[in-house]
Design an enzyme around this catalytic site. Sequence first.
Site, PDB file in Angstrom:
ATOM      1  N   CYS A  12       1.026  -1.051   0.117  1.00 28.43           N
ATOM      2  CA  CYS A  12       0.067   0.358  -0.257  1.00 28.43           C
ATOM      3  C   CYS A  12       0.808   1.194  -0.178  1.00 28.43           C
ATOM      4  O   CYS A  12       2.065   0.791   0.474  1.00 28.43           O
ATOM      5  CB  CYS A  12      -1.157   0.143   1.131  1.00 28.43           C
ATOM      6  SG  CYS A  12       0.408   0.276   2.805  1.00 28.43           S
ATOM      7  N   CYS A  15       2.495   2.027   3.153  1.00 29.13           N
ATOM      8  CA  CYS A  15       3.838   1.079   3.466  1.00 29.13           C
ATOM      9  C   CYS A  15       4.418   1.633   3.160  1.00 29.13           C
ATOM     10  O   CYS A  15       5.391   1.621   3.711  1.00 29.13           O
ATOM     11  CB  CYS A  15       3.145  -0.075   3.126  1.00 29.13           C
ATOM     12  SG  CYS A  15       1.489  -0.709   3.379  1.00 29.13           S
ATOM     13  N   ASP A 397       9.399  36.576 -24.790  1.00 26.61           N
ATOM     14  CA  ASP A 397      10.577  36.778 -25.453  1.00 26.61           C
ATOM     15  C   ASP A 397      10.242  36.756 -27.029  1.00 26.61           C
ATOM     16  O   ASP A 397       9.149  36.165 -26.983  1.00 26.61           O
ATOM     17  CB  ASP A 397      11.640  35.619 -25.592  1.00 26.61           C
ATOM     18  CG  ASP A 397      12.814  36.272 -26.109  1.00 26.61           C
ATOM     19  OD1 ASP A 397      13.377  37.318 -26.174  1.00 26.61           O
ATOM     20  OD2 ASP A 397      13.039  34.967 -27.263  1.00 26.61           O
ATOM     21  N   ASP A 592      13.517  31.130 -25.981  1.00 29.11           N
ATOM     22  CA  ASP A 592      13.646  30.271 -27.729  1.00 29.11           C
ATOM     23  C   ASP A 592      15.208  30.010 -26.846  1.00 29.11           C
ATOM     24  O   ASP A 592      15.608  29.139 -27.515  1.00 29.11           O
ATOM     25  CB  ASP A 592      13.848  31.000 -27.952  1.00 29.11           C
ATOM     26  CG  ASP A 592      14.509  32.092 -28.733  1.00 29.11           C
ATOM     27  OD1 ASP A 592      14.933  32.622 -27.805  1.00 29.11           O
ATOM     28  OD2 ASP A 592      14.825  32.142 -29.810  1.00 29.11           O
ATOM     29  N   ASP A 596      18.028  34.061 -23.061  1.00 26.85           N
ATOM     30  CA  ASP A 596      17.499  34.490 -22.391  1.00 26.85           C
ATOM     31  C   ASP A 596      16.941  33.504 -21.133  1.00 26.85           C
ATOM     32  O   ASP A 596      16.344  32.772 -20.263  1.00 26.85           O
ATOM     33  CB  ASP A 596      16.109  34.816 -22.995  1.00 26.85           C
ATOM     34  CG  ASP A 596      15.167  33.476 -24.298  1.00 26.85           C
ATOM     35  OD1 ASP A 596      16.042  32.440 -23.531  1.00 26.85           O
ATOM     36  OD2 ASP A 596      14.133  34.299 -24.578  1.00 26.85           O
TER      37      ASP A 596
END
Length: 696
Positions: A12, A15, A397, A592, A596
């Site tokens: 489970c 557990c 951008d 892109d 940046d």
Amino acid sequence: MDYKFKLLKIHCAGCALALEQNLNQIESVQVEINFVTKILKLHIDSDEPEQILSKVKDTIHLFDHSIEILDYEDEEDIARREKQEREFNIFKLTLAFIVLILNYFVSITWLKVIIYLADYILVSYKVLISAGRNILNGKIFDENFLMSIASIGAFIIGEYVEAVAVMFLYGVGAILEDLAVQKSRRTISALLEIKQPYANLFDGENEIKVSLDKLSIGDLIRIKPGERVPLDSVIVEGTSYLDMSALTGESLEKIVTVGDKILSGSINGASVLLAKVEKLEADSTVSKIVDLVEKATEAKAKSEKTISKFSSIYTPVVIVLAFLIMIVPPSFSAFRNFSEYAYRALCFLVVSCPCALVISVPLTYFASIGSFARNGIVVKGATFVEELAKVDTVIFDKTGTITEGNFEITEIYAYGEHTKEEVLETIAYAESFSNHRIAKSVLEKYSDKTKKQINSAWVSDYSEIAGKGIKANIFMQSTIVGNAKFLKENGVHFFEVTKNGTVLYLAVEGEFIGYIVIEDTIKKDSANAVGKLKKLGIKDISICSGDEENAVKAIGKKLGIQNCYFGLLPEDKVLVVTDKVQSGQKVAFVGDGINDAPPLANSNVGISMGKLGTDIAVEASDVVIMTDEPSKVAYAIKKAKKTHRIVLQNIIGSIGIKALILILIGFGFSGMWLAVFADVGVNLLAVLNSLRAMLK
Ligand code: ADP
Ligand code: MG
């Protein structure tokens, strides 16, 4: 040392969580268990890792003897054993069910009880053993224990059918849950199988099948129709079309021919291609994607951690309540019906496991990340799905993000007795080492126009200043190409012009020589993207660019974006981002990757997009969009919001239903049947609801 294992027969989610906490208490050990993938990641910080490793394994077995620890590599073996285990469990439960029904017709009381007892042991021996072990380990608040107490209690007070039913339903629930989890795991695995495991190495005469690690850069490989491109390479012979859907999520077919770069993972659709290997296995696109997705499914979300904390409080509280119900009312003479209250207390215990939450929250993120990836978006972890859902500000951008980044030269101006040819040629030479989209476009147009090649021997002392331009020694003269700001900084006297587009000024030996005007086209998808973002209720949409005012504003106006930030250096873009972040906005920066990376890294969610392959962008960003479409940003936010809603539904739904059941039981309106159904049912509903995150 780092290790990776697969845990089998861990029953489970609760557990798994408890085991993780247990293991982390061992000195110099760091453990993470993912219940969805059942992968245990282990970091040992010691000189004798072997010793500690065996201690970890012992601890796991002490925790639950039936757990099997397998090396992660052996996928097939793992799959086979999991199947065996599931089939055995199904068989066991079916048998138990038949016995339960038949026993209904047995009329000898003592025989009936013995059959019930046998049936009970058949369905629950595993849970009972685990519970016993856990008690020996001093760990009593786990699901196994609660189920054991509740059912044994029911047996003692004579509710035989209910005792068997509790364990039976618990078992059925576990199997269904397992199947559902497996379904989503398969989807992710299928996604990770986009790697071609071998390549057809071609030595000029013969072709041999080799594994990818045998290849080196420059090797020639043959890619046959239906095969995937094994490594990023460039075509030297043949024309075909490629199905890139595994990478971009879109089944758009792209025609490729000699000289085109082809990315690993895409499928060759038509005829044999001969290609030259450009990147080794580890650096190829497909390995990177597989790596990213794998890592993404392992990182835990904040809400997952909160849930773990919550569950460690919830269970003890319910147990204490059960205890109070059992002893408080019967001690007043008016309620002196001990077995009635004991029964209610036992029912309480059945509902006390917060399993639905412990499994469904991580499962939702898991399913969601898988579905993102299938649609060409890699989200690098559950936290970023959470963050994306909160985004209220999107900063784009400009170049290459909302524009194509493919510039046309619209005007060439030569000053004084200089010629246009000279201006264009000098600028082309200056740009010849740059990776900027401006440079790529100018060079392309230059070679189209003049059919001349650049002789790089004429370029020396090259330097590129991000967001400004280029300085180099060209034809033995110091040369500057860039925007007006850049020329001014260098003390060049010139006249500034305002044009529809970006102006690249040229100065040689400090003298103004001329300029070219280049114009970019807006992506077809950009208007769509802005529209969709507005519809989603994104209140602040901005453009952020190093370009000049009029070029940026013109685009803003066309797209209906009011906030235009222009003339920015990469570090200024960071300021725009941090300013908004500090004023409480949740900012996604979309770029892109050319100039940046800093704003990508400083926003709440950095989204990189565009042509696969700019490595810095992929590293600096939290979300990678494989296609060129800005509208995928809106799609991603929408999907993240949906994921968030599912998580909320599961949390509120399962806590709500359980609370209701607890109240009903407390006041004696409900019995163990309903308690079990509620427990198993809520669990299952939550899991099924999680799987909705896999849908588009
Ligand atoms: P954006 O923010 O629009 O993506 P950049 O920050 O990359 O643009 O560049 C901003 C400006 O700096 C460009 O518009 C251009 O004027 C100048 N510039 C940058 N790189 C170059 C280059 N390689 N050659 C000429 N000019 C450049
Ligand atoms: Mg850019």
